[in-house]
Design a protein around this motif. Structure first.
Motif, PDB file in Angstrom:
ATOM      1  N   ILE A 276     -95.598  95.574  71.739  1.00  0.00           N
ATOM      2  CA  ILE A 276     -96.137  96.275  73.009  1.00  0.00           C
ATOM      3  C   ILE A 276     -97.140  95.654  73.728  1.00  0.00           C
ATOM      4  CG2 ILE A 276     -97.233  98.578  74.121  1.00  0.00           C
ATOM      5  CD1 ILE A 276     -96.550  99.882  71.545  1.00  0.00           C
ATOM      6  N   MET A 277     -96.548  95.031  74.775  1.00  0.00           N
ATOM      7  CA  MET A 277     -97.372  93.737  75.382  1.00  0.00           C
ATOM      8  C   MET A 277     -98.468  94.503  76.379  1.00  0.00           C
ATOM      9  SD  MET A 277     -94.803  90.842  76.380  1.00  0.00           S
ATOM     10  CE  MET A 277     -93.659  91.769  77.376  1.00  0.00           C
ATOM     11  N   ASP A 278     -99.559  94.540  76.023  1.00  0.00           N
ATOM     12  CA  ASP A 278    -100.661  95.384  76.615  1.00  0.00           C
ATOM     13  C   ASP A 278    -101.862  94.660  77.021  1.00  0.00           C
ATOM     14  OD1 ASP A 278    -101.883  97.535  77.945  1.00  0.00           O
ATOM     15  OD2 ASP A 278    -102.354  98.706  76.058  1.00  0.00           O
ATOM     16  N   GLY A 279    -102.587  94.916  78.058  1.00  0.00           N
ATOM     17  CA  GLY A 279    -103.974  94.354  78.312  1.00  0.00           C
ATOM     18  C   GLY A 279    -103.886  93.272  79.563  1.00  0.00           C
ATOM     19  N   ASN A 280    -102.836  92.907  80.253  1.00  0.00           N
ATOM     20  CA  ASN A 280    -102.910  91.984  81.213  1.00  0.00           C
ATOM     21  C   ASN A 280    -103.870  92.391  82.418  1.00  0.00           C
ATOM     22  OD1 ASN A 280    -100.625  90.621  79.950  1.00  0.00           O
ATOM     23  ND2 ASN A 280     -99.282  91.528  81.158  1.00  0.00           N
ATOM     24  N   GLY A 281    -103.814  93.638  82.760  1.00  0.00           N
ATOM     25  CA  GLY A 281    -104.499  94.110  83.831  1.00  0.00           C
ATOM     26  C   GLY A 281    -105.993  94.013  83.520  1.00  0.00           C
ATOM     27  N   ARG A 282    -106.421  94.479  82.444  1.00  0.00           N
ATOM     28  CA  ARG A 282    -107.924  94.279  81.784  1.00  0.00           C
ATOM     29  C   ARG A 282    -108.333  93.006  81.824  1.00  0.00           C
ATOM     30  NH1 ARG A 282    -107.478  97.974  76.888  1.00  0.00           N
ATOM     31  NH2 ARG A 282    -105.186  97.736  77.452  1.00  0.00           N
ATOM     32  N   TRP A 283    -107.264  92.201  81.317  1.00  0.00           N
ATOM     33  CA  TRP A 283    -107.649  90.719  81.285  1.00  0.00           C
ATOM     34  C   TRP A 283    -108.128  90.084  82.518  1.00  0.00           C
ATOM     35  CZ3 TRP A 283    -106.074  86.145  83.217  1.00  0.00           C
ATOM     36  CH2 TRP A 283    -106.180  84.817  82.283  1.00  0.00           C
TER      37      TRP A 283
ATOM     38  N   GLY B 165     -99.877  86.754  81.300  1.00  0.00           N
ATOM     39  CA  GLY B 165     -98.942  87.385  80.023  1.00  0.00           C
ATOM     40  C   GLY B 165     -97.665  86.832  79.924  1.00  0.00           C
ATOM     41  N   MET B 166     -96.960  86.246  81.037  1.00  0.00           N
ATOM     42  CA  MET B 166     -95.712  85.495  80.909  1.00  0.00           C
ATOM     43  C   MET B 166     -95.997  84.221  80.005  1.00  0.00           C
ATOM     44  SD  MET B 166     -93.245  84.150  83.826  1.00  0.00           S
ATOM     45  CE  MET B 166     -94.338  82.754  84.335  1.00  0.00           C
ATOM     46  N   GLU B 167     -96.976  83.801  80.064  1.00  0.00           N
ATOM     47  CA  GLU B 167     -97.147  82.483  79.570  1.00  0.00           C
ATOM     48  C   GLU B 167     -97.173  82.852  77.783  1.00  0.00           C
ATOM     49  OE1 GLU B 167     -97.161  79.519  80.830  1.00  0.00           O
ATOM     50  OE2 GLU B 167     -96.873  80.407  82.741  1.00  0.00           O
ATOM     51  N   ARG B 168     -97.742  83.889  77.705  1.00  0.00           N
ATOM     52  CA  ARG B 168     -97.719  84.264  76.216  1.00  0.00           C
ATOM     53  C   ARG B 168     -96.270  84.836  75.690  1.00  0.00           C
ATOM     54  NH1 ARG B 168    -101.782  82.783  77.614  1.00  0.00           N
ATOM     55  NH2 ARG B 168    -100.382  80.939  76.870  1.00  0.00           N
ATOM     56  N   VAL B 169     -95.588  85.381  76.820  1.00  0.00           N
ATOM     57  CA  VAL B 169     -94.072  85.521  76.324  1.00  0.00           C
ATOM     58  C   VAL B 169     -93.546  84.366  75.862  1.00  0.00           C
ATOM     59  CG1 VAL B 169     -91.786  86.306  77.364  1.00  0.00           C
ATOM     60  CG2 VAL B 169     -94.036  87.690  77.714  1.00  0.00           C
ATOM     61  N   ILE B 170     -93.652  83.300  76.667  1.00  0.00           N
ATOM     62  CA  ILE B 170     -92.924  82.078  76.406  1.00  0.00           C
ATOM     63  C   ILE B 170     -93.287  81.572  75.017  1.00  0.00           C
ATOM     64  CG2 ILE B 170     -92.858  79.722  77.095  1.00  0.00           C
ATOM     65  CD1 ILE B 170     -92.993  80.863  80.156  1.00  0.00           C
ATOM     66  N   GLU B 171     -94.504  81.707  74.859  1.00  0.00           N
ATOM     67  CA  GLU B 171     -95.326  80.977  73.483  1.00  0.00           C
ATOM     68  C   GLU B 171     -94.612  81.810  72.417  1.00  0.00           C
ATOM     69  OE1 GLU B 171     -99.716  80.268  71.654  1.00  0.00           O
ATOM     70  OE2 GLU B 171     -99.515  80.285  73.626  1.00  0.00           O
ATOM     71  N   ILE B 172     -94.902  83.056  72.394  1.00  0.00           N
ATOM     72  CA  ILE B 172     -94.477  83.881  71.282  1.00  0.00           C
ATOM     73  C   ILE B 172     -93.098  83.858  70.952  1.00  0.00           C
ATOM     74  CG2 ILE B 172     -94.679  86.338  70.337  1.00  0.00           C
ATOM     75  CD1 ILE B 172     -97.391  84.726  70.185  1.00  0.00           C
ATOM     76  N   VAL B 173     -92.314  83.951  72.001  1.00  0.00           N
ATOM     77  CA  VAL B 173     -90.727  83.902  71.776  1.00  0.00           C
ATOM     78  C   VAL B 173     -90.544  82.603  71.029  1.00  0.00           C
ATOM     79  CG1 VAL B 173     -88.541  83.428  72.801  1.00  0.00           C
ATOM     80  CG2 VAL B 173     -89.923  85.351  73.603  1.00  0.00           C
ATOM     81  N   GLU B 174     -90.968  81.458  71.550  1.00  0.00           N
ATOM     82  CA  GLU B 174     -90.551  80.184  70.869  1.00  0.00           C
ATOM     83  C   GLU B 174     -91.146  80.019  69.368  1.00  0.00           C
ATOM     84  OE1 GLU B 174     -91.474  75.563  71.767  1.00  0.00           O
ATOM     85  OE2 GLU B 174     -91.488  76.757  73.191  1.00  0.00           O
ATOM     86  N   SER B 175     -92.286  80.530  69.153  1.00  0.00           N
ATOM     87  CA  SER B 175     -92.743  80.732  67.957  1.00  0.00           C
ATOM     88  C   SER B 175     -92.087  81.488  66.936  1.00  0.00           C
ATOM     89  CB  SER B 175     -94.546  81.011  67.971  1.00  0.00           C
ATOM     90  OG  SER B 175     -95.352  80.182  68.774  1.00  0.00           O
ATOM     91  N   ALA B 176     -91.731  82.783  67.433  1.00  0.00           N
ATOM     92  CA  ALA B 176     -91.180  83.848  66.340  1.00  0.00           C
ATOM     93  C   ALA B 176     -89.721  83.028  66.030  1.00  0.00           C
ATOM     94  CB  ALA B 176     -90.784  85.062  67.234  1.00  0.00           C
ATOM     95  N   SER B 177     -89.122  82.494  67.058  1.00  0.00           N
ATOM     96  CA  SER B 177     -87.533  81.598  66.914  1.00  0.00           C
ATOM     97  C   SER B 177     -87.682  80.570  65.751  1.00  0.00           C
ATOM     98  CB  SER B 177     -87.322  81.035  68.195  1.00  0.00           C
ATOM     99  OG  SER B 177     -86.295  80.378  67.950  1.00  0.00           O
ATOM    100  N   GLN B 178     -88.925  79.569  66.147  1.00  0.00           N
ATOM    101  CA  GLN B 178     -88.933  78.602  64.999  1.00  0.00           C
ATOM    102  C   GLN B 178     -89.320  79.092  63.897  1.00  0.00           C
ATOM    103  OE1 GLN B 178     -92.529  76.358  66.948  1.00  0.00           O
ATOM    104  NE2 GLN B 178     -90.924  75.450  68.368  1.00  0.00           N
TER     105      GLN B 178
ATOM    106  N   PHE C 107    -103.170  86.595  73.352  1.00  0.00           N
ATOM    107  CA  PHE C 107    -102.591  86.837  72.110  1.00  0.00           C
ATOM    108  C   PHE C 107    -101.540  85.684  71.756  1.00  0.00           C
ATOM    109  CE2 PHE C 107     -99.553  88.580  68.678  1.00  0.00           C
ATOM    110  CZ  PHE C 107    -100.467  89.463  67.915  1.00  0.00           C
ATOM    111  N   LYS C 108    -102.177  84.721  71.232  1.00  0.00           N
ATOM    112  CA  LYS C 108    -101.498  83.235  71.078  1.00  0.00           C
ATOM    113  C   LYS C 108    -100.756  83.149  69.747  1.00  0.00           C
ATOM    114  CE  LYS C 108    -104.068  80.873  74.538  1.00  0.00           C
ATOM    115  NZ  LYS C 108    -104.875  79.675  74.811  1.00  0.00           N
ATOM    116  N   GLU C 109    -100.093  82.230  69.429  1.00  0.00           N
ATOM    117  CA  GLU C 109     -99.141  82.088  67.955  1.00  0.00           C
ATOM    118  C   GLU C 109     -99.855  82.313  66.968  1.00  0.00           C
ATOM    119  OE1 GLU C 109     -97.444  78.443  66.907  1.00  0.00           O
ATOM    120  OE2 GLU C 109     -98.835  77.328  68.284  1.00  0.00           O
ATOM    121  N   ASN C 110    -101.282  82.010  66.874  1.00  0.00           N
ATOM    122  CA  ASN C 110    -101.999  82.203  65.788  1.00  0.00           C
ATOM    123  C   ASN C 110    -102.304  83.830  65.312  1.00  0.00           C
ATOM    124  OD1 ASN C 110    -103.787  81.963  67.990  1.00  0.00           O
ATOM    125  ND2 ASN C 110    -105.336  82.671  66.709  1.00  0.00           N
TER     126      ASN C 110
END
Length: 245
Positions: free
Chosen positions: A23-30, A45-58, A223-226
């Motif tokens: 549940i991607m949440d907190g963009n507005g508050r950020w 938040g879109m940048e995190r989507v790109i990062e998390i999708v790539e990390s999960a796939s890898q 919310f980065k890959e770590n």
């Protein structure tokens, strides 16, 4: 400073969750914390989507579901909705070739017929281009609501009853799942919600009956890959009993 390689070394790759939902949440508050318009938060938040999708796939996650836009989000200011739709179009145009190259299939949960024309066309184009990819399924929940999905499934089921494909007595939990947007997919093993909120927000209400939950105070744009790896490690330290002992 957190060492990503140290974190990854703690992951049991023989015990990965097959399906992670976020549940991607907190963009507005950020954005507000930085005195920026809310759509700046959505862009980050879109940048995190790109990062998390790539990390999960890898690391080998087979199904990843991201809650992007709910049926309730239409209540937001029109400028914010328009900004979100532009970001969706930008994401697809920017990332579609990379998704396809990485053998990721894009799937949509929700009624995309209610989306504006430009994002709807981009979504359809992405679905068609990636439909035969098999490494990972990326579900994007767009114009999605868990209650609406259940009603959608009931209507589809009743239509099959009307034409004689199935009877009322045939209904059970297993075959009803075939009438949902996630047909053919395993239920989420792990549901992650960043931002400090402790609620489901009408997300995958049928599918998460036995999911493990991981709540984080980190806002989605941070919310980065770590943090994904930390959530997976936490999940792997739990004892899933599914109602047993």
């Amino acid at each position: 400073m957190i060492n990503i390689y140290d974190l990854k070394s703690k992951i049991d790759f023989d015990n990965l969750p097959k399906h992670i939902a976020i549940i991607m949440d907190g963009n507005g508050r950020w954005a507000e914390k930085r005195s920026l318009p809310r759509n700046f938060g959505h862009q980050e938040g879109m940048e995190r989507v790109i990062e998390i999708v790539e990390s999960a796939s890898q690391i080998g996650i087979k199904y990843l579901t991201l809650y992007a836009f709910s049926t309730e989000n239409w209540k937001r200011p029109i400028t914010e909705i328009e900004g979100l739709m532009k970001i969706l179009v930008l994401y697809i145009r920017r990332e579609l070739d990379r998704l396809h190259k990485n053998n990721i299939k894009l799937n949509i949960l929700g009624d995309i017929n209610k989306l504006p024309e430009a994002p709807r066309k981009e979504v359809i184009r992405a679905i068609e281009k990636t439909e035969h990819n098999i490494k990972m399924v990326l579900n994007i929940a767009l114009n999605y609501g868990g209650r609406d999905e259940i009603i959608y499934g009931i209507k589809k089921y009743l239509k099959d009853v009307e034409v004689g494909k199935i009877t009322y007595d045939d209904l059970n939990a297993d075959n009803f799942s075939n009438y949902l947007y996630t047909k053919g997919q395993p239920d989420p093993d792990l549901v992650i919600r960043p931002s400090g909120e402790l609620r489901l927000s009408n997300f995958l209400l049928y599918q998460i009956a036995y999911s493990e939950f991981y709540f984080s105070n980190i806002l989605w744009p941070d919310f980065k890959e770590n943090y994904l790896y930390e959530a997976i490690i936490d999940y792997q330290n739990r004892n899933r009993r599914f109602g047993g002992i």
